[in-house]
Design a protein around this motif. Structure first.
Motif, PDB file in Angstrom:
ATOM      1  N   PRO A 356       0.808  -1.224   0.000  1.00 49.31           N
ATOM      2  CA  PRO A 356       0.000   0.000   0.000  1.00 49.31           C
ATOM      3  C   PRO A 356       0.837   1.267   0.000  1.00 49.31           C
ATOM      4  N   LEU A 357       1.913   1.276   0.795  1.00 52.55           N
ATOM      5  CA  LEU A 357       2.766   2.460   0.825  1.00 52.55           C
ATOM      6  C   LEU A 357       3.504   2.634  -0.496  1.00 52.55           C
ATOM      7  N   THR A 358       3.924   1.527  -1.102  1.00 51.47           N
ATOM      8  CA  THR A 358       4.593   1.600  -2.414  1.00 51.47           C
ATOM      9  C   THR A 358       3.646   2.230  -3.450  1.00 51.47           C
ATOM     10  N   ILE A 359       2.399   1.768  -3.472  1.00 54.36           N
ATOM     11  CA  ILE A 359       1.426   2.331  -4.421  1.00 54.36           C
ATOM     12  C   ILE A 359       1.192   3.799  -4.132  1.00 54.36           C
ATOM     13  N   PHE A 360       1.075   4.139  -2.821  1.00 46.10           N
ATOM     14  CA  PHE A 360       0.864   5.536  -2.447  1.00 46.10           C
ATOM     15  C   PHE A 360       2.015   6.414  -2.947  1.00 46.10           C
ATOM     16  N   CYS A 361       3.264   5.965  -2.734  1.00 48.24           N
ATOM     17  CA  CYS A 361       4.413   6.759  -3.162  1.00 48.24           C
ATOM     18  C   CYS A 361       4.478   6.869  -4.683  1.00 48.24           C
ATOM     19  N   ASP A 362       4.135   5.766  -5.380  1.00 48.37           N
ATOM     20  CA  ASP A 362       4.127   5.830  -6.846  1.00 48.37           C
ATOM     21  C   ASP A 362       3.090   6.829  -7.345  1.00 48.37           C
ATOM     22  N   LEU A 363       1.910   6.797  -6.746  1.00 48.64           N
ATOM     23  CA  LEU A 363       0.855   7.702  -7.195  1.00 48.64           C
ATOM     24  C   LEU A 363       1.194   9.149  -6.853  1.00 48.64           C
ATOM     25  N   MET A 364       1.815   9.378  -5.693  1.00 56.05           N
ATOM     26  CA  MET A 364       2.125  10.737  -5.277  1.00 56.05           C
ATOM     27  C   MET A 364       3.462  11.241  -5.830  1.00 56.05           C
ATOM     28  N   GLY A 365       4.241  10.351  -6.379  1.00 54.14           N
ATOM     29  CA  GLY A 365       5.525  10.762  -6.946  1.00 54.14           C
ATOM     30  C   GLY A 365       6.551  11.148  -5.895  1.00 54.14           C
ATOM     31  N   VAL A 366       6.556  10.455  -4.750  1.00 49.99           N
ATOM     32  CA  VAL A 366       7.514  10.743  -3.670  1.00 49.99           C
ATOM     33  C   VAL A 366       8.365   9.508  -3.418  1.00 49.99           C
ATOM     34  N   GLU A 367       9.449   9.712  -2.646  1.00 48.41           N
ATOM     35  CA  GLU A 367      10.370   8.629  -2.335  1.00 48.41           C
ATOM     36  C   GLU A 367       9.775   7.749  -1.255  1.00 48.41           C
ATOM     37  N   TYR A 368       9.902   6.432  -1.475  1.00 49.73           N
ATOM     38  CA  TYR A 368       9.345   5.460  -0.534  1.00 49.73           C
ATOM     39  C   TYR A 368      10.050   5.539   0.805  1.00 49.73           C
ATOM     40  N   GLU A 369      11.378   5.637   0.797  1.00 47.79           N
ATOM     41  CA  GLU A 369      12.130   5.618   2.047  1.00 47.79           C
ATOM     42  C   GLU A 369      11.813   6.842   2.902  1.00 47.79           C
ATOM     43  N   GLU A 370      11.730   8.014   2.259  1.00 49.54           N
ATOM     44  CA  GLU A 370      11.422   9.218   3.030  1.00 49.54           C
ATOM     45  C   GLU A 370      10.036   9.139   3.664  1.00 49.54           C
ATOM     46  N   MET A 371       9.072   8.722   2.892  1.00 50.34           N
ATOM     47  CA  MET A 371       7.721   8.670   3.437  1.00 50.34           C
ATOM     48  C   MET A 371       7.613   7.616   4.523  1.00 50.34           C
ATOM     49  N   ALA A 372       8.239   6.476   4.323  1.00 53.36           N
ATOM     50  CA  ALA A 372       8.204   5.433   5.352  1.00 53.36           C
ATOM     51  C   ALA A 372       8.896   5.909   6.625  1.00 53.36           C
ATOM     52  N   HIS A 373       9.985   6.698   6.447  1.00 53.85           N
ATOM     53  CA  HIS A 373      10.714   7.193   7.620  1.00 53.85           C
ATOM     54  C   HIS A 373       9.868   8.199   8.402  1.00 53.85           C
ATOM     55  N   TRP A 374       9.288   9.179   7.738  1.00 51.29           N
ATOM     56  CA  TRP A 374       8.591  10.243   8.456  1.00 51.29           C
ATOM     57  C   TRP A 374       7.188   9.833   8.911  1.00 51.29           C
ATOM     58  N   LEU A 375       6.708   8.705   8.420  1.00 50.26           N
ATOM     59  CA  LEU A 375       5.470   8.183   8.989  1.00 50.26           C
ATOM     60  C   LEU A 375       5.701   7.576  10.368  1.00 50.26           C
ATOM     61  N   CYS A 376       6.957   7.191  10.658  1.00 48.36           N
ATOM     62  CA  CYS A 376       7.266   6.545  11.944  1.00 48.36           C
ATOM     63  C   CYS A 376       8.167   7.401  12.833  1.00 48.36           C
ATOM     64  N   HIS A 377       8.507   8.609  12.378  1.00 48.46           N
ATOM     65  CA  HIS A 377       9.380   9.472  13.158  1.00 48.46           C
ATOM     66  C   HIS A 377       8.844  10.891  13.131  1.00 48.46           C
ATOM     67  N   ARG A 378       9.378  11.712  14.056  1.00 49.82           N
ATOM     68  CA  ARG A 378       9.018  13.126  14.117  1.00 49.82           C
ATOM     69  C   ARG A 378      10.264  13.926  14.462  1.00 49.82           C
ATOM     70  N   LYS A 379      10.225  15.193  14.132  1.00 52.30           N
ATOM     71  CA  LYS A 379      11.363  16.077  14.374  1.00 52.30           C
ATOM     72  C   LYS A 379      11.019  17.009  15.521  1.00 52.30           C
ATOM     73  N   LEU A 380      11.933  17.074  16.505  1.00 54.58           N
ATOM     74  CA  LEU A 380      11.771  17.950  17.662  1.00 54.58           C
ATOM     75  C   LEU A 380      12.816  19.049  17.577  1.00 54.58           C
ATOM     76  N   ALA A 381      12.377  20.286  17.664  1.00 57.01           N
ATOM     77  CA  ALA A 381      13.293  21.420  17.569  1.00 57.01           C
ATOM     78  C   ALA A 381      13.325  22.136  18.907  1.00 57.01           C
ATOM     79  N   THR A 382      14.529  22.402  19.388  1.00 54.04           N
ATOM     80  CA  THR A 382      14.732  23.187  20.599  1.00 54.04           C
ATOM     81  C   THR A 382      15.436  24.470  20.217  1.00 54.04           C
ATOM     82  N   ALA A 383      15.799  25.221  21.231  1.00 54.93           N
ATOM     83  CA  ALA A 383      16.451  26.505  20.945  1.00 54.93           C
ATOM     84  C   ALA A 383      17.807  26.325  20.323  1.00 54.93           C
TER      85      ALA A 383
END
Length: 1828
Positions: A356-383
């Motif tokens: 499903p994620l492969t099809i989603f990335c193909d349809l959206m024209g995005v990289e599979y690894e990036e989307m898989a990574h940011w679906l399971c991670h988040r970025k925290l910014a401090t000062a």
């Protein structure tokens, strides 16, 4: 009057009920002040005691009179309260099937959950232009009111549609927009109205979903502004959306669905273009299967997908963008199927190579690894630095769902923006009408942030609604100048402040969203601390610390705090958005390019995500100096801003309110749940409107309406001339409390309940009047009954006394008769006794005397008998002896005859056994009987001969005996003689014995034969009797068969006649339909032609004016082309390419130019030919005049022949060139690649080919003319021979010189070629004659053969008939003769038809050839000398008369043609011509001009005059087409012109009624049949224009005159009408009445008669007028509940009778006009007939055969009693009618087509006016025309 005084016995009230909300009850005794209990009886008959509230002492609400129940407007009710409103809505919805009801300024719409036929275009046309109160409540009436106020007040309008889910808001808004699109149309050719309507399928697919309450629920709010220009035509639209329910994308409750577009995609997954989306069944995707209900009953998602794509295309969304949208939607579905695997409690991952994620990335024209990574991670910014942290599986799923919602919301906004771009107005917007389709007040078991926003919006809308209602009430009071009293109404501003003010709910929510560790619990505590016990509208639930209660205007709502913060922040991870923005798919970054580049308000916290922006109407742009760290607005803040903007827009417009009510939660059709209805009525503000109205003066009457309604309460002295003063005087007497009413300028204002009080007084007065009438009538009836009884008693006494007298007389007669009988009886007894004594004495004497005589007689008898005995004994002895001898003789005969009979019997038996014997016996029984009879006669003869022989023998025997005695005596003497005598005696005895034996034998044979003969005779008679019986049976069978055959023939004949009648009717209907279609096409053609002329005029104004010069009009077109209009089109087409070049024309420039060139060449050729012919005629006339100048003639003759030869060569060469160019043009047409212009099916292609075909035919005609000219020249050369006369020699010399010059010029070769052509023609004719002779010979042989066969067949039949009995023989011969005659008749009819066809064909050919040859021969005859004329046969020539009488022709010059058209057509005033001159004078003048042109054989002049005439008539009708007199005048003259062309055409069918003089005036040279068709089409167009003029004049009169005006005064009373006042039915100044309609009809009829219109045509016009009157009246009746009453039915029938009387006066009853009123008559009868029992239903079904089932049911549903004495129609009765009419096959359409025009015909109507007697008046200005 005090309210408590109305609570009297039998008064009806409403009491609360837990099930039905309110129940009706009746007071059993009067209420007295101080009573604590009311004695009531419910409708079901149960008695109860109703306890009053001891504190308030409030009485239960009173029930309105039945006459007011079911009113169109709730404000018309006398008692305005909740139960009255609820009951009125229920009665209208359930009983009358009416879903719309007015409530003051609000339209209440109840969802019927059923398709109703009340939204068609005919309904739209019926409501268009009508006042809102004149028609029944409808969404179209609200839309019309908004449209009318926009045009009248030049103020923007708004239609606010609200209601809960499933109430029908979207459908109501859709119908309102459809109304605007239909009524206004678009200002350009872009079809903006279609685009506006096309936006609905798109928005429904992406914004609507199935819920438990509604299959097509709108999950967003929208406000559509429809823009109009200065002419109030649609130019564009703009849409704003509010609060899309994004959570539905990722979650659906049980039995619900996601948005429709997802299921449409899944249903269309098999399409080739969707293969790349890799879709499947809806149950495969997580986002579409959660509700468990992927299919909606009755909805085809694949079909809906087609509609959605078509709408996208119409709105300019290209296919590539559409595929991009579907690609993103498919990606969302596949994203929902992405799964996560937990690694530990704080982290998770996507399975490797997850499909499903492969099809989603193909349809959206995005990289599979990036989307898989940011679906399971988040970025925290401090000062100082940034961290990447894994998230748990639950957080990952939430982030995935948030991303899906974010993508869908942005896609929704993108689609809305593109829809707005497509609907954007290209010109300046003058005004707009807004349609607000927004969610209504909602309260569920669990209410969250969405319900809070929805109810907040409804609080704002309710406040605006209250203020508007209050404002309208104030304006009404001020306008009527009555004292204004402050009305206390509910103001929900405190509730709004609680939500949106500083430190309000939204403010605290936004503040909590900014807190780093903000939560729903902490926000709830802040709410409690801030508002609990401080604000009366805010409460805390007893058993919850995570909820709060707000008292809204509709109800208390408990909100759960859980999820408020999350939904208000609406956040999504920024990294995921960045991945999508980096997509190679170009549409995806477009969705996010307008987002604000700001950080999350919680970017410094562990939950930092980018919030999702809400769709705003006009989002505020960031200021240049805005800091990047500025917090983004929350959903609540954005919604509050957009709501404020919406309120500003609504406050700047005039609002119109539509409140949609959901009648039940189960979507059952026409089922009303009182509890649910009351909830919604309270929530939507309808009851608040009622309360505001009831607080003041809710009932309002005009003075005239009050006077008309309550005239019965006034005495004659109270009625004054001033209606206002009269009403004041009466009211002061009727109502003592002056506070209960107020007098305005034009109206009387009443408090609540006062109208009911007046109605009660009126009803009491009418009841008292009825009782008096009943008393009088009953007394009269009893007196009549007493008089009848008295008269009957007297009659009975008379009859009884007569009977007694008759009995006494009978007794006297019987007594006298008894005395007489006794007298005669006694006499009889005495006489009998005497006669007995006398008879006894006589008997004794007789016995004694008889005894003595008998003794004497016995003695004498004994003596006599003794003598007799002796005589008989002696005789017996003698006979005994004789018998023995005779017996012996007979025995011998019998033996011999028996032997012979046995032989004969043996032969007979052998014969009897053979078949032939039986045949002979059966064939001729009579002959056999005769033979037997003859045989018996012969045997009798033989028997007689035997008797004679026997007697002879006896005689012989006696003589011999004497001789023997003598011999014995002699032999005694001698012994010898004795011996001889003895021997002879012995021999004789032996012979006698032998004879006796033969005799006995003969007798026995005779007896046997007699027995056999008797038996045979008996058998024969028995056989004959059997044969006779069989014959009689056969005869009876034959008679039965004949009778059966006769019956069958009669039945077949009757059935055939019936079928023939039915087929004839069907053919007539088909003919009328075809005629109607043809006339509609003509109408459309004329409309397009007018539009074309308008566009051409506009083009001429826009384009620079060309240089002055004469533009030649192609008026020489052949009459077999596309009539006169095509020439004008071609002329215009010649100029258009010079001025404008469009892309469609550039595609085939060669085709058009070549075609125009060909057209021009043909025109020039015709003109040259005509000029050549004219010059030739002129030269010939000069030659006749200058015969004496012989020396000058040779060079002129030669020059003329040379000129003719040059012209012929030119003509031939031009023909060849044209033929080549035609071939090139056809080739170019077939080989061109422009499908839209020259495709084989395209209209342009067909038109062009038709024109080419006609041109080629014309060229062939020209070629034949050239050949004929050549042959005529050859015949001239052969005919002109040298004569002895000098002139003849001179002509011969001239001809020789001409021939010599012809040799020099090569003319002899051409003549030789012509001669060869002539020979070939003769040879071909000879061959054809030979062939025809052979065919005839072959046919004769065939006839001989057939005659032979017929002869043989006749002989066979004759032989068969001879074997039959005489009767059967006669019948068979008759049958055969009938068959033969029938076959002969059929053959003869077939031959006759063939001969008729041949004759018609030959006549046409003969006309053509005679015309062409005759022209040349006439010219030839003029050139031949007088000597030749004497010698040669003379062709008859028409010589003009020398007398001074006129020929019925008018001569004019060619250059005067335009002046003729101008004076006779363009500038002619119809009124002066119609009054002073003969009818149809212009038509006669034009025809006489045509006759003269025909007489001159000038086809150019004829064609030019006819074309100019037709164009002139069209111009004058275009200029003055709205003037009835002008249109009628030219319709009459066009028809007269058409009749003249027929009457004088020379065709036999049109010459029957002509006088011999008129037959002499027939056209001789031209057949104008095709121009007759053109004139007929023109007459049809004029007739249709006349009908439109009639309709425009009659339309405003019909409803007022036929329905609203009271022709019979006082029959129908005026009922209360509420806020939406109807047009007054009282005849005021300017109001149309029935007399107005009849006066107008008289005007129309007199004008048509003055113009001399044909009577049949007048009948058709009258029929059309009456159809319009009937259709418009019936349509309005079907849409107006207030008109459906018994009294209105009587008014209508009276009005119809007046119209019928008008028809009788005008002698137009046979015009069919009365039949067009039949539906209206039956509707009026339906209003008046009894409507209760099954017999009534049967009578209605048989009576209303001209009404459809829908119309009958509609009238019954709308039937409304005006007085209390009438009864409503029961629902069961209507159901009975529907069941009885179930099998009727009629149209489901409710309204009649008022625009329908009957097909018109123009029956031939010859004129008896002689043309030569017509005088041209000087007033016409036609002095340049001279009579001939």
């Amino acid at each position: 009057m005090a309210a408590s005084e109305l609570y009297t016995k039998y008064a009806r009230v409403w009491i609360p009920d837990p099930e039905e909300v309110w129940k009706s009850a009746e007071l059993l005794k009067d209420y007295k002040p101080g009573d604590k209990v009311l004695q009531l009886r419910l409708e079901e008959g149960k008695d109860l005691e109703y306890c009053l509230d001891p504190k308030t002492k409030e009485l239960p609400p009173l029930r309105n009179p039945d006459i007011l129940v079911g009113e169109n407007d709730l404000t018309a009710l006398s008692y305005l309260h909740e139960p009255a409103v609820l009951h009125n809505l229920k009665v209208r919805f359930i009983d009358s099937k009416l879903i719309y009801t007015y409530c003051g300024i609000v339209l209440v719409a109840i969802n019927p959950y059923e398709q109703l036929p009340i939204y068609g275009e005919d309904i739209i046309n019926a409501y268009s232009g009508q006042n809102m109160g004149d028609m029944d409540p409808h969404i179209f009436a609200v839309a019309e009111e908004a449209y009318k106020q926009m045009a009248r007040d030049e103020r923007n309008q708004s239609i606010i549609v609200s209601g809960e889910s499933g109430a029908g808001k979207t459908v109501s808004a859709k119908y309102a927009m459809r109304y605007f699109a239909t009524v206004s149309g678009s200002a350009s050719e872009a079809n903006v109205e279609e685009k506006v309507l096309a936006s609905n399928p798109i928005m429904e697919s992406i914004g609507n979903a199935k819920t438990t309450r509604n299959d097509n629920s709108s999950r967003f709010g929208k406000y559509i502004e429809i823009g109009f220009d200065k002419r109030y035509r649609i130019i564009g639209a703009n849409m704003r959306t509010y609060l899309l329910e994004k959570s539905r994308v990722v979650f659906q409750a049980e039995e619900e669905r996601n948005y429709h577009i997802f299921y449409q995609l899944c249903a269309s997954a098999a399409l080739p273009e969707f293969k790349t989306l890799r879709l499947g069944n809806a149950n495969y995707f997580h986002y579409t299967k959660q509700g468990g209900s992927p299919v909606i009953d009755g909805v085809d998602d694949a079909k809906e997908m087609v509609n959605t794509r078509q709408a996208c295309t119409l709105l300019g969304i290209s296919d590539s963008y559409q595929m991009g949208i579907f690609r993103i939607l498919a990606g969302i579905l596949h994203l929902g199927n992405v799964e996560f695997v937990s690694r530990d409690s704080d982290s998770c991952t996507v399975p490797p190579k997850h499909e499903p994620l492969t099809i989603f990335c193909d349809l959206m024209g995005v990289e599979y690894e990036e989307m898989a990574h940011w679906l399971c991670h988040r970025k925290l910014a401090t000062a100082t630095e940034t961290y990447i942290k894994p998230i748990s599986k639950l957080h990952a799923i939430n982030a995935r769902d948030a991303l899906a919602k974010h993508i869908y919301a942005n896609l929704f906004n993108w689609i809305v923006d593109h829809v707005n771009k497509a609907l954007h107005a290209t010109v300046k917007q003058h005004s707009f009408i807004g349609v607000l389709d927004i969610y209504g007040f909602e309260t569920f078991e669990i209410n969250s942030f969405e319900q809070f926003c929805i109810n907040y919006a409804n609080e704002k809308l309710q406040q605006q609604f209250n203020m508007h209602v209050f404002k309208l009430e104030q304006e009404e009071y001020m306008k009527e100048q009555i004292p204004w009293t402050l009305i206390d109404f509910y103001d929900n501003q405190p509730c709004i402040n609680l939500i949106e003010a500083k430190m309000g709910v939204l403010d605290l929510l936004d503040e909590e969203c900014k807190m780093p560790k903000g939560s729903d619990d902490s926000w709830a505590q802040k709410l409690y601390n801030t508002h609990l016990n401080k604000c009366a509208l805010f409460e805390k639930p007893r058993l919850s610390n995570k909820a709060f209660i707000i008292k809204h205007f509709a109800d208390k709502v408990e909100y759960q705090c859980e999820g408020f913060l999350e939904k208000n922040k609406d956040t999504v991870y920024e990294e995921q958005i960045k991945v999508l923005k980096s997509s190679k798919f170009k549409l995806l970054p477009e969705l996010f390019q307008d987002e604000e580049k700001v950080l999350s308000p919680t970017s410094a916290t562990p939950s930092g995500r980018v919030p999702l922006s809400r769709t705003a109407v006009k989002p505020a742009k960031a200021r240049p100096g805005q800091a990047s760290k500025e917090h983004k607005k929350t959903v609540g803040h954005q919604f509050r801003n957009s709501l404020h903007l919406l309120m500003e827009t609504l406050n700047a417009t005039t609002p119109h309110y539509v409140r949609c009510i959901k009648p039940n939660d189960f979507k059952f059709p026409f089922t009303f749940d009182e509890k649910r209805a009351v909830q919604q009525l309270r929530a939507c503000g309808v009851l608040e409107t009622i309360r505001i109205s009831a607080a003041g003066f809710p009932s309002r009457w005009t003075y005239q309406e009050f006077f008309s309604r309550y005239r019965v309460l006034m005495k004659q002295r109270d009625v004054l001339g001033d209606r206002k003063q009269t009403c004041k005087n009466v009211l002061e007497k009727l109502i003592q409390d002056k506070d209960k009413y107020q007098f305005g300028k034009t109206k009387i204002f009443f408090r609540a309940g006062q109208v009911a009080y007046l109605e009660k007084i009126r009803a009491d007065k009418l009841r008292a009047a009825c009782i008096r009438i009943q008393k009088t009538i009953r007394g009269w009836l009893m007196r009549k009954k007493y008089m009848r009884m008295r008269k009957a008693a007297i009659t009975i006494q008379r009859h009884v006394r007569g009977y007694q007298a008759r009995c006494y007389a009978k007794f006297l007669r019987r007594t006298r008769a008894a005395v007489t009988i006794q007298k005669f009886q006694r006499m009889y007894v005495v006489r009998k006794r005497y006669q007995r004594m006398r008879a006894t004495t006589i008997a004794l004497q007789a016995l004694l005397r008889g005894y003595m005589v008998r003794n004497k007689y016995q003695m004498m008898l004994r003596e006599h008998k003794t003598v007799i005995i002796q005589k008989h004994v002696r005789g017996w002895l003698a006979r005994l002896h004789y018998g023995r001898i005779l017996k012996a003789i007979v025995y011998l005969q019998c033996c011999y005859r028996r032997m012979m009979a046995k032989r004969e019997l043996k032969k007979l038996k052998i014969e009897a056994r053979s078949v032939e014997r039986y045949k002979k016996l059966h064939i001729g029984l009579e002959n056999k009987i005769m033979q037997l009879q003859r045989k018996i006669d012969e045997q009798n003869k033989e028997y007689k001969s035997l008797l004679e022989k026997m007697s002879n023998l006896e005689i012989t025997y006696s003589t011999e005996t004497e001789k023997l005695r003598n011999d014995v005596e002699r032999l005694r003497m001698s012994e010898e003689e004795a011996k001889n005598a003895t021997n002879r005696v012995i021999s004789l005895q032996e012979e006698i014995a032998k004879l006796r034996k033969e005799l006995h034998q003969t007798q026995s044979e005779k007896k046997t034969i007699e027995e056999w003969a008797d038996k045979y005779k008996h058998d024969t008679e028995q056989l004959v009797s059997e044969l006779k019986e069989q014959n009689t049976l056969l005869k009876t069978e034959k008679e039965d068969l004949n009778r059966r055959i006769h019956d069958q023939a009669r039945e077949i004949t009757e059935s055939m006649e019936r079928k023939l009648v039915e087929e004839t009717k069907q053919l007539e209907l088909d003919l009328n339909d075809e005629r109607l279609r043809y006339q509609n096409l003509l109408n459309e053609f004329s409309r397009l032609e007018e539009r074309y002329d308008d566009l051409k005029d506009e083009m001429n104004l826009m384009v620079s004016i060309p240089k002055p010069g004469h533009k030649r009009t192609d008026s020489t077109h052949s009459s077999n082309e596309s009539e006169y209009t095509f020439s004008s089109e071609i002329t215009e087409a010649e100029d258009l390419p010079v001025r404008m070049e469009e892309p469609s024309e550039k595609k085939a420039p060669l085709d058009m130019s070549l075609f125009l060139k060909l057209q021009k060449r043909v025109t020039e050729l015709e003109q040259e030919k005509q000029s050549l012919q004219d010059e030739l005629d002129r030269k010939e006339e000069q030659a006749l005049r200058a015969k004496a100048k012989e020396e000058e003639r040779p060079p002129m003759r030669g020059a003329e022949l040379e000129y003719e030869s040059l012209k012929r060569q030119e003509l031939e060469s031009e023909n060849k060139k044209l033929k080549n160019e035609l071939n090139e043009l056809q080739k170019a047409l077939t080989e061109t690649r422009a499908p839209e212009v020259t495709a084989p099916g395209a209209p342009a292609y067909r038109v062009l080919l038709d024109q080419l075909t006609s041109v080629s035919e014309e060229l062939e005609v020209r070629k034949e003319e050239v050949l004929i000219l050549r042959s005529q020249l050859v015949s001239q050369k052969e005919a002109i021979q040298p004569k002895e006369d000098k002139n003849t020699m001179t002509d011969a010399t001239l001809l020789l010189e001409d021939v010599q010059k012809m040799k020099d010029k090569g003319e002899i070769a051409q003549a030789y070629i012509g001669l060869k052509e002539t020979n070939r023609l003769l040879e071909s004719q000879l061959q054809s004659q030979k062939k025809s002779h052979e065919n005839e010979l072959e046919s004769l042989r065939g006839e001989i053969q057939s005659l032979k066969e017929e002869n043989n067949r006749q002989q066979q039949l004759l032989a068969q008939n001879l074997q039959l009995p005489p009767e059967a023989r006669i019948e068979a011969s008759l049958q055969h003769e009938i068959t033969r005659l029938t076959n002969e008749n059929l053959d003869l009819m077939e031959q006759l038809e063939k001969q008729d066809k041949t004759v018609r064909k030959l006549k046409k050919q003969l006309k053509v050839f005679a015309k062409k040859i005759g022209e040349l021969e006439v010219g030839q005859m003029e050139n031949i000398s007088p000597g030749q004329i004497i010698d040669e046969p003379i062709r008859p020539v028409n010589i003009p008369r020398k007398e001074k009488d006129f020929q019925g022709m008018l001569e004019y010059k060619r250059e005067d043609e335009q002046k003729l058209v101008k004076n006779l057509i363009l500038e002619l005033k119809p009124r002066g011509v119609a009054v002073n001159l003969i009818p149809g004078l212009p038509a006669y003048i034009l025809f006489m001009c045509v006759r003269h042109a025909d007489y001159l054989n000038d086809d150019q002049k004829v064609r030019s005059l006819l074309t100019s005439t037709i164009n002139g008539i069209k111009k004058v009708l275009k200029k003055r087409g709205d003037d009835f007199e002008t249109v009628s005048f030219w319709l009459s003259n066009t028809c007269r012109f058409l009749h003249c062309l027929k009457q004088y055409s020379g065709e036999e069918g049109f010459m029957k009624h002509n006088t011999p003089r008129q037959n002499e005036h027939c056209l001789t040279n031209f057949d104008l049949a095709e121009y007759r068709q053109v004139l007929s089409d023109l007459a049809i167009q004029i007739y249709q224009q006349l009908v439109r003029v009639l309709e425009n004049i009659l339309q405003p009169m019909i409803v007022s005159g036929m329905l609203e005006h009271e022709t019979i005064q006082g029959v129908s009373g005026v009922k209360p009408t509420g806020l939406r006042k109807r047009t007054s039915s009282i005849a005021d100044e300017g109001t149309y009445t029935l007399d107005s309609i009849i006066r107008q009809l008289n005007s129309f009829h007199s004008v048509m008669c003055q113009h001399g219109m044909d009577p049949e045509l007048i009948k058709q016009v009258v029929k059309q007028m009456f159809y319009i009157i009937g259709a418009v009246t019936l349509n309005n009746l079907l849409l107006r509940k207030d008109m459906c009453s018994w009294s209105k039915g009587m008014q209508i029938r009276y009005n119809v009778s007046q119209l019928e009387e008008w028809l009788r006066d005008k002698n137009l009853m046979n015009s069919g006009a009365k039949e067009t009123l039949e539906p209206l008559i039956q509707a009026a009868q339906l209003l008046q007939v009894k409507k209760k029992t099954d017999e009534d239903a049967e009578a209605i079904c048989s009576m209303c055969n001209a009404l459809t089932t829908a119309q009958i049911v509609k009238v019954l549903n709308l039937y409304t009693p005006v007085n209390e004495f009438e009864e409503r129609v029961l629902v069961s009765f209507i159901r009975t009618i529907q069941v009885r009419l179930r099998d009727r096959k009629d149209s489901p359409q409710l309204l009649m087509d008022a625009k329908h025009i009957f097909p018109v015909t123009f029956p031939f109507n010859p004129s008896s006016l002689a043309l030569e007697t017509i005088q041209i008046p000087a007033s016409l200005g036609l002095g340049f025309i001279s009579r001939v």
